[in-house]
Design an enzyme around this catalytic site. Structure first.
Site, PDB file in Angstrom:
ATOM      1  N   ASP A 198      -2.565   6.112  -3.292  1.00  0.00           N
ATOM      2  CA  ASP A 198      -1.403   5.488  -2.672  1.00  0.00           C
ATOM      3  C   ASP A 198      -0.914   4.364  -3.575  1.00  0.00           C
ATOM      4  O   ASP A 198      -1.410   4.199  -4.686  1.00  0.00           O
ATOM      5  CB  ASP A 198      -1.732   4.988  -1.261  1.00  0.00           C
ATOM      6  CG  ASP A 198      -2.868   3.963  -1.262  1.00  0.00           C
ATOM      7  OD1 ASP A 198      -3.626   3.930  -2.239  1.00  0.00           O
ATOM      8  OD2 ASP A 198      -2.980   3.204  -0.279  1.00  0.00           O
ATOM      9  N   SER A 200       0.817  -1.212   0.000  1.00  0.00           N
ATOM     10  CA  SER A 200       0.000   0.000   0.000  1.00  0.00           C
ATOM     11  C   SER A 200       0.851   1.263   0.000  1.00  0.00           C
ATOM     12  O   SER A 200       1.637   1.486  -0.911  1.00  0.00           O
ATOM     13  CB  SER A 200      -0.951  -0.050   1.201  1.00  0.00           C
ATOM     14  OG  SER A 200      -1.904   0.964   1.161  1.00  0.00           O
TER      15      SER A 200
END
Length: 450
Positions: A245, A103
């Site tokens: 992200d 992530s």
């Protein structure tokens, strides 16, 4: 990797250090056995995706080998966002999905996110069972393995990214023509997809952070580094900026003037839009304990109830599914639109926000102004036993006294860290000075008790 294997969002660690290929292989072998047993499937089907980290190539090889070793049919989807992997797990009818990504974490890290049939993240009890089996697999070498024709096969999933893009565009009711935006792809999984989606939806798009090389993911760009996006929005004279992200399961935004719009404000804008159309089920939205009190006030004034959960988009999703609700999200920018997705989806969130701008003709700044964010202070207090501290009568008394002092104009949250001996003291108050003073006062009580 010490301690509990699963964190808030899957298994995560430094690639080839504590997150080794051997561990990855064990995790997916265990996951295949657990999820196949739960679904009554003798040969599970697994979809595998990854973000563009260089270590993802190594871990993908281990994951594919582990799944095939467990007898699974493996479909490689390539580099694509986490929500795309969840969507493809559902749309293909697969028994499990495996996303290799850390992530928003820096490049040396990587992770494994698991999805069950239907594209859902796993509940705590299932993760605990997988972890138990991983422990057995790593200690024993005599466990049964498929042989001969029972060994799994491996192939590529055709048009994986295109199928996901088509799904996203199907949620857009009107062209986004006239909207000029900058998108920051964090040099991550959505670097190729995000600009294409927004252009095909009708917006004029300038892209930054969309040249991944395997090493530069989240490196000074993306939702955790908004400076470059603010500069680009101003330089391009854009209407707004969208930041993703590394695996694109979240979305933050900046206004034309460079002001940051967080997940609370985006959630409020989207909730109000659904509410106006009569499409917000039970007139209720789901948020976590970290959502600002200003968000709660906005929802209350609009006649929208807020259901609060623990931190983590999987807990938001669990609440949505349990109550049959339609929308929930986190301050960090993870929003779940249950009608269209089974997990947080940054691209879907951005499209909903852009659609609201197109529908109303309003700027992002005007839409986001519905949330009057209260000043917030967060103090991390090192302690010897975080659970004992938060259960202390002395700490509870201090919290009760502060809550009475603040009334409806402020909020207190004490939360033990999930991984460290820390207690997080968060205070919201009408002024920053008061928030600082109250937070430091409570932190002193917590430190004295510990």
């Amino acid at each position: 990797m010490g301690g509990r294997l699963f964190g808030t969002d899957g298994v995560r660690g430094r690639a080839n250090d504590d997150l080794t290929p051997e561990l990855a292989l064990s995790v997916v072998r265990a996951a295949a056995s657990v999820l196949a047993d739960r679904d009554g499937t003798s040969r599970p089907v697994a979809v595998v995706g990854r973000d563009p980290r260089a270590s993802g190539e190594m871990l993908e090889a281990a994951v594919v080998a582990g799944l095939a070793s467990a007898g699974a049919q493996v479909l490689r989807a390539g580099v694509l966002p986490t929500p795309a992997l969840a969507f493809l797990t559902e749309s293909t009818g697969a028994d499990l999905g495996v996303m290799i990504s850390a992530s928003h974490n820096p490049m040396p890290d990587n992770g494994i996110k698991l999805f069950s049939r239907g594209g859902h993240k796993l509940p705590d009890a299932v993760e605990a069972e997988i972890e138990r089996i991983v422990t057995v697999l790593r200690r024993r070498t005599d466990t049964h393995r498929p042989v001969g024709a029972e060994i799994g096969r491996v192939g590529d999933l055709p048009r994986a990214a295109d199928t996901y893009v088509d799904h996203l565009l199907s949620t857009v009711d009107r062209p986004l023509s006239g909207i000029r935006l900058v998108v920051d792809g964090a040099h991550g999984a959505a670097a190729a997809i995000a600009p294409e989606v927004y252009r095909r939806a009708g917006a004029e798009v300038h892209a930054i952070g969309c040249r991944p090389d395997g090493w530069n993911i989240n490196d000074g760009v993306g939702s955790t580094h908004l400076g470059p996006l603010v500069e680009a929005v101003r330089a391009q004279r854009a209407d707004l900026g969208i930041a993703h992200d590394g695996d694109a399961d979240r979305c933050l935004a900046v206004t034309a003037d460079g002001e940051v719009v967080d997940g609370d404000a985006i959630l409020a804008v989207c909730a109000l839009a659904l509410h106006e159309r009569g499409a917000l089920k039970e007139d209720t939205v789901v948020a976590t304990v970290m959502s600002n009190l200003g968000f709660h006030h906005t929802m209350r004034d609009a006649g929208i109830a807020v259901l609060t959960t623990a931190v983590g988009d999987r807990y938001v999703l669990e609440a949505l599914r349990a109550r049959g609700l339609s929308l929930g999200g986190e301050q960090s920018g993870h929003l779940v639109f249950l009608e269209h997705a089974t997990t947080g989806d940054g691209l879907l969130t951005a499209l909903a926000l852009l659609s609201r701008m197109a529908e109303t003709g309003s700027s992002l700044a005007r839409l986001a102004s519905v949330v009057h964010r209260l000043p917030q202070t967060l103090v991390n207090v090192p302690v010897s036993d975080r659970l004992a501290v938060v259960e202390s009568d002395e700490v509870a008394g201090a919290v009760n006294a502060v809550e009475a002092e603040l009334g409806d104009s402020g909020r207190v949250l004490l939360r033990p860290s999930g991984t460290e001996q820390l207690v997080r003291v968060m205070v919201e108050a009408p002024t920053q000075r008061q928030a600082d003073e109250v937070a430091n006062r409570l932190a002193g009580v917590v430190a004295a008790v510990s």
